[in-house]
Design an enzyme around this catalytic site. Structure first.
Site, mmCIF file in Angstrom:
data_model
loop_
_atom_site.group_PDB
_atom_site.id
_atom_site.type_symbol
_atom_site.label_atom_id
_atom_site.label_comp_id
_atom_site.label_asym_id
_atom_site.label_seq_id
_atom_site.Cartn_x
_atom_site.Cartn_y
_atom_site.Cartn_z
ATOM 1 N N TRP A 104 19.429 26.714 2.125
ATOM 2 C CA TRP A 104 19.635 26.402 0.710
ATOM 3 C C TRP A 104 20.457 27.517 0.048
ATOM 4 C CZ3 TRP A 104 15.448 24.799 3.472
ATOM 5 C CH2 TRP A 104 15.050 23.468 3.338
ATOM 6 N N CYS A 154 16.687 18.650 2.316
ATOM 7 C CA CYS A 154 15.622 17.648 2.451
ATOM 8 C C CYS A 154 16.094 16.268 2.889
ATOM 9 C CB CYS A 154 14.806 17.554 1.171
ATOM 10 S SG CYS A 154 15.724 16.946 -0.240
ATOM 11 N N HIS A 194 13.438 15.301 -4.385
ATOM 12 C CA HIS A 194 13.046 15.727 -3.046
ATOM 13 C C HIS A 194 12.938 14.447 -2.225
ATOM 14 C CE1 HIS A 194 11.445 17.746 0.292
ATOM 15 N NE2 HIS A 194 10.188 17.444 0.102
ATOM 16 N N ASP A 206 6.526 14.402 5.647
ATOM 17 C CA ASP A 206 7.646 15.194 5.131
ATOM 18 C C ASP A 206 8.026 16.234 6.176
ATOM 19 O OD1 ASP A 206 9.434 16.699 3.659
ATOM 20 O OD2 ASP A 206 8.160 16.832 1.877
ATOM 21 N N TYR A 247 18.991 22.209 -6.233
ATOM 22 C CA TYR A 247 18.276 20.966 -6.518
ATOM 23 C C TYR A 247 16.785 21.137 -6.273
ATOM 24 C CZ TYR A 247 17.391 19.811 -1.636
ATOM 25 O OH TYR A 247 16.926 19.830 -0.349
#
Length: 681
Positions: free
Chosen positions: A230, A266, A325, A348, A511
C-alpha cells in the site's frame, strides 16, 4: 491375467466431464466432483470372470495422507466409496465408481489390482491418469450444495466478474477475469493447497479449506500467492491497479514454485480468492463494502482520538475506515455452528489482523454478523466491526485520559455490493450483513456485539444536540486534474442563538483510510441565529493536492467543532474521490477463431502535466493472454491511440480488458465486449 489399458473417459465432451459440470476446464485431465458417480473402462488380456476374478481400485492423494481402497460391490448404494461393473464386452469392463459427498478434494493417483486363485496383477498409475476431485454444489449431500441453477451458473461457472471500488457516493467498477477454467489454473489451485503444508485429510471440509486458502492468498506467514503493498512504490513488481484478472497471478505463482507475486491490494486478494474457490467448486463471490471499518483493538467500535484543539492525533488513530474494502462470500452449510448459520459466509484474504496466529479471516456466517452474535466462529467480531461498528470520537483531557465526546452511528458499512446473478448490474446485499440502519434490531445487534468487545462501556448518554453539520457534493464527481467543490451545511434547530467553532482538515488518504498527507486546514467561527441554516462552499484546488496523489485518488474532509453554549461536539468525515478517465476500446473488424484481428485503445490525459513511462496492460479470456505494452510519455491533455493485434482461440462472447499505469495516474481501465465467431469450414 493382466490389465492392458485404463480409460478414464476424460474427454471434455464425454459423459464424466459433462455430467460432473467440469467440461469448461481447459484441461485434458479426468476432473470429477465428489458424491457423484463416474465411469472407468478397463481392457483385460482375457474376459473377466466375476466368479473367480477379484478386482479393486485404489485412490491415493498425490500429497501424502489419504489412501482409499474401493471395493467392487454388487450394486451401488451411494454416498460411499464403491465400484460396480455396469457392462462387460469381450475383454473390457466398464465400472461405475462412487465417492462420498464428504470426500477429500485434490489430486488422486489411481491404481487397480486384479487377482484370481493363481496370480495377482497390479496396474499402477500413470500421472496422465491422475484424477482431480472437486467440491460438488450440484450434490444435495455436499455441504457446499447450492439449490438454484442460476446461482450455480454465476457463483461457480462464471469466469468474468465485476469488482466495485471508490466511495459510497461514487462507486466505480472494474471487470475482472476470474479465469477459473483457464489452462493450468486447476493445477495452480491444487498447488496452493499443497503449499499450505496442511494435511490433505482436512481437505474434505469446506470450512477448513476456505480458512487455508484465506491464509494462502496473502504472502505473510506462509509465502502465499500475493504480496500486499500500500506504499505507492511498486517499481520491482506490478502496481496493484494494473492487474485485470487472476490467471496471470496464479500461473506466475505456480511457475515460480510459490514465490509471492508483487503486488496486490484488497480487490486483488479477493479476485484471486474467488478464482480459487470457484475452481475447487465452492460457490463464491467478490464483495465490496463502502466505509469499511478496520478495528485493531477488538473494541468493536471504530475509535478516533482528537487532542484538546480537536485535531486528530495521528499515532493513536490505528482504527481506520477504508473508503472501500473488498472481500468474499462463499456458500456452505455450517455443521460446526447451531442451526440457521449456513448459507453465505464472509471470508477475507487481505492481511489485516491475524486469526489464531495467521493472517486470514472467516468463514464468518452472515446471519451471525447480522445479529451481532460475534461469539460464533470464525472472526465474526472483525467482520461485524467492518460493517456495523459505531464511530466513536474521544477527546484528550488535561490529565491525559480521554473522554468519549461523540458517536456516529450510521457511518460504517454502506452499499455492500456484488455483481448481480446473470447480469452486469450491481446487487446491493447490505441487508444480508446488517439490519436497516437506525432500526431497533440494528441497535440491538450493535449493543449485543459490543458487550463482547474490549470497550464495553462505550455507550454513554449524549448532551443537548441541536446543531447538525452535513457535507455533500453536488453534480458529478470531480475529475482528476480539476478542483473539487463540496458544500457544508450547518443547521441550528434550536430557538436560541448558537456560536459554533468549526475546524476542517482535508487529507489525501490511501483507500484503506490511512492518512498520507494533510493538504489543507481551516478554522471558522459561526454565529448561528435561531433555526438558521448556513450553507458554506468549500473547494480544494488541483494545485493543493497534485503532489500527493496516490492510487485510488481518495480525499477525506474531517470536520470537527464545538457549540460554545451547550458544549455539543460536532464531528463528521466525508470521503470523495477524483474520477479517472476510462480507456476506450474499439474492435477493428470481426473476431474469428484462429484469425488475426485488432482493437484500437484510445486515451486522453486529464492532467495539466506529462504522464511519464506509461504502460498499457491488455488481456482477455480466449482472446489473448496478459500483455504489457510500454508506451512512453503522454503530454499534458494529449490524446493517444494504440492498436493491439491478437488471434482469438475460443468461440463465443468474451471481454477484452485494458488498463494503464504510470506514476502520475492509476486506476485507469476499460473493457470491450467481443463476440468471437467459429472458423468457417
Amino acid at each position: 491375467k493382466t490389465l492392458q489399458s485404463v480409460d478414464l473417459m476424460k474427454s471434455k465432451s464425454g459423459e464424466n466431464r459433462t455430467e460432473h459440470h467440469t467440461d469448461l476446464y481447459q484441461s485434458e485431465n479426468c476432473i470429477i466432483r465428489r458424491g457423484q458417480k463416474f465411469h472407468i473402462l478397463y481392457t483385460l488380456s482375457r474376459p473377466f470372470n466375476p466368479n473367480t476374478d477379484k478386482l479393486h481400485l485404489e485412490f491415493k492423494t498425490v500429497s501424502k495422507g489419504t489412501h482409499v481402497i474401493i471395493p467392487l460391490v454388487e450394486e451401488l448404494k451411494g454416498n460411499r466409496w464403491e465400484a460396480a461393473i455396469v457392462s462387460q464386452t469381450d475383454k473390457s469392463i466398464k465400472l461405475s465408481v462412487n465417492s462420498p459427498a464428504s470426500a477429500v478434494i485434490g489430486k488422486y493417483q489411481v491404481s487397480v489390482e486384479t487377482s484370481n486363485s493363481t496370480k495377482k496383477s497390479v496396474f499402477t498409475h500413470d500421472s496422465a491418469n491422475d484424477v482431480y476431485m472437486l467440491f460438488n454444489p450440484w450434490c444435495k449431500d455436499d455441504t457446499v450444495f447450492m439449490n438454484s441453477e442460476d446461482e450455480r451458473n454465476e457463483y461457480v461457472l462464471n469466469e468474468i466478474g465485476r469488482i466495485y471500488y471508490g466511495t459510497e457516493n461514487q462507486i466505480g467498477v472494474r471487470t475482472w477475469n476470474y479465469g477459473q477454467f483457464d489452462d493450468g489454473i486447476l493445477a495452480a489451485c491444487i498447488f496452493v493447497l499443497e503449499k499450505s503444508g496442511t494435511p490433505p485429510s482436512g481437505w474434505g471440509d469446506p470450512v477448513n479449506v476456505v480458512r487455508i486458502i484465506s491464509a494462502m492468498i496473502n504472502a505473510p506467514d506462509d509465502s502465499g500467492v500475493v504480496q500486499g503493498n500500500w506504499s505507492g512504490v511498486y517499481s520491482d513488481g506490478n502496481a496493484p491497479t494494473v492487474w485485470s484478472g487472476s490467471v496471470e497471478i496464479l500461473k506466475q505463482y505456480h511457475k515460480t514454485s510459490g514465490k509471492p507475486v508483487k503486488y496486490g491490494q484488497c480487490w486483488i486478494f479477493a479476485g484471486v480468492f474467488t478464482t480459487v474457490l470457484r475452481c475447487l467448486g465452492i460457490p463464491s463471490r467478490t464483495v465490496s463494502n463502502f466505509s469499511s471499518a478496520h478495528d485493531t483493538d477488538v473494541s468493536l467500535t471504530t475509535d478516533i482520538y482528537l487532542d484538546e484543539n480537536l485535531e486528530p492525533i495521528e499515532h493513536l488513530n490505528a482504527d481506520s475506515v477504508w473508503n472501500f474494502h473488498v472481500w468474499n462470500d462463499c456458500w456452505m452449510a455450517r455443521p460446526d455452528l447451531p442451526e440457521g448459520y449456513g448459507g453465505w459466509q464472509a471470508v477475507d484474504a487481505t492481511p489485516q489482523e491475524t486469526s489464531q496466529g495467521t493472517f486470514r479471516c472467516g468463514p464468518a456466517s452472515l446471519a451471525a454478523v447480522r445479529n451481532g452474535q460475534v461469539y460464533l466462529k470464525h472472526d465474526c467480531p472483525f467482520v461485524f466491526a467492518e460493517v456495523n461498528s459505531d464511530k466513536i470520537y474521544w477527546m484528550k483531557n488535561a490529565d491525559g485520559t480521554f473522554s468519549q465526546i461523540y458517536s456516529e452511528k450510521k457511518v460504517v458499512g454502506h452499499k455492500i455490493s456484488t455483481k448481480a446473478v446473470g447480469s452486469d448490474e450491481r446487487s446491493d446485499i447490505t441487508h444480508l450483513y446488517k439490519h436497516a440502519e437506525g432500526t431497533e434490531e440494528e441497535r440491538i445487534a450493535v449493543e449485543t456485539a459490543c458487550r463482547y468487545g474490549s470497550k464495553a462501556e462505550a455507550y454513554s448518554s449524549p448532551t443537548a444536540e441541536d446543531i447538525s453539520v452535513e457535507v455533500t457534493m453536488d453534480g458529478k464527481d470531480p475529475n482528476m486534474g480539476e478542483d473539487a467543490e463540496l458544500t457544508i451545511t450547518v443547521q441550528n434547530s434550536s430557538s436560541e442563538q448558537r456560536n459554533v467553532f468549526l475546524h476542517s482538515q482535508a487529507a489525501v488518504m490511501y483507500y484503506t483510510g490511512v492518512h498520507k498527507a494533510t493538504v489543507r486546514k481551516d478554522n471558522t467561527d459561526l454565529a448561528m441565529l435561531p433555526n438558521e441554516v448556513r450553507v458554506l462552499e468549500w473547494s480544494l484546488k488541483y494545485e493543493d493536492y497534485k503532489g500527493h496523489l496516490i492510487d485510488q485518488a481518495a480525499l477525506m474532509l474531517t470536520l470537527s467543532g464545538r457549540v460554545s453554549e451547550t458544549q455539543q461536539v460536532l464531528a463528521t468525515q466525508f470521503s470523495f474521490r477524483l474520477r479517472t478517465p476510462d480507456l476506450i476500446i474499439k474492435p477493428i473488424g470481426k473476431a474469428v477463431v484462429g484469425e488475426k484481428t485488432a482493437v484500437e485503445i484510445l486515451f486522453t490525459n486529464p492532467l495539466p502535466q506529462v504522464l511519464k513511462a506509461v504502460i498499457f496492460h491488455v488481456e482477455g479470456l480466449g482472446l489473448l493472454s496478459a500483455q504489457k505494452i510500454p508506451y512512453g510519455d503522454i503530454g499534458s491533455h494529449a490524446s493517444v491511440s494504440i492498436t493491439e493485434h491478437f488471434t482469438p482461440t475460443l468461440p463465443g462472447p468474451s471481454k477484452l480488458l485494458a488498463s494503464l499505469d504510470c506514476k502520475q495516474l492509476t486506476q485507469v481501465h476499460g473493457v470491450a465486449d467481443i463476440t468471437v465467431e467459429k472458423r468457417s469450414s
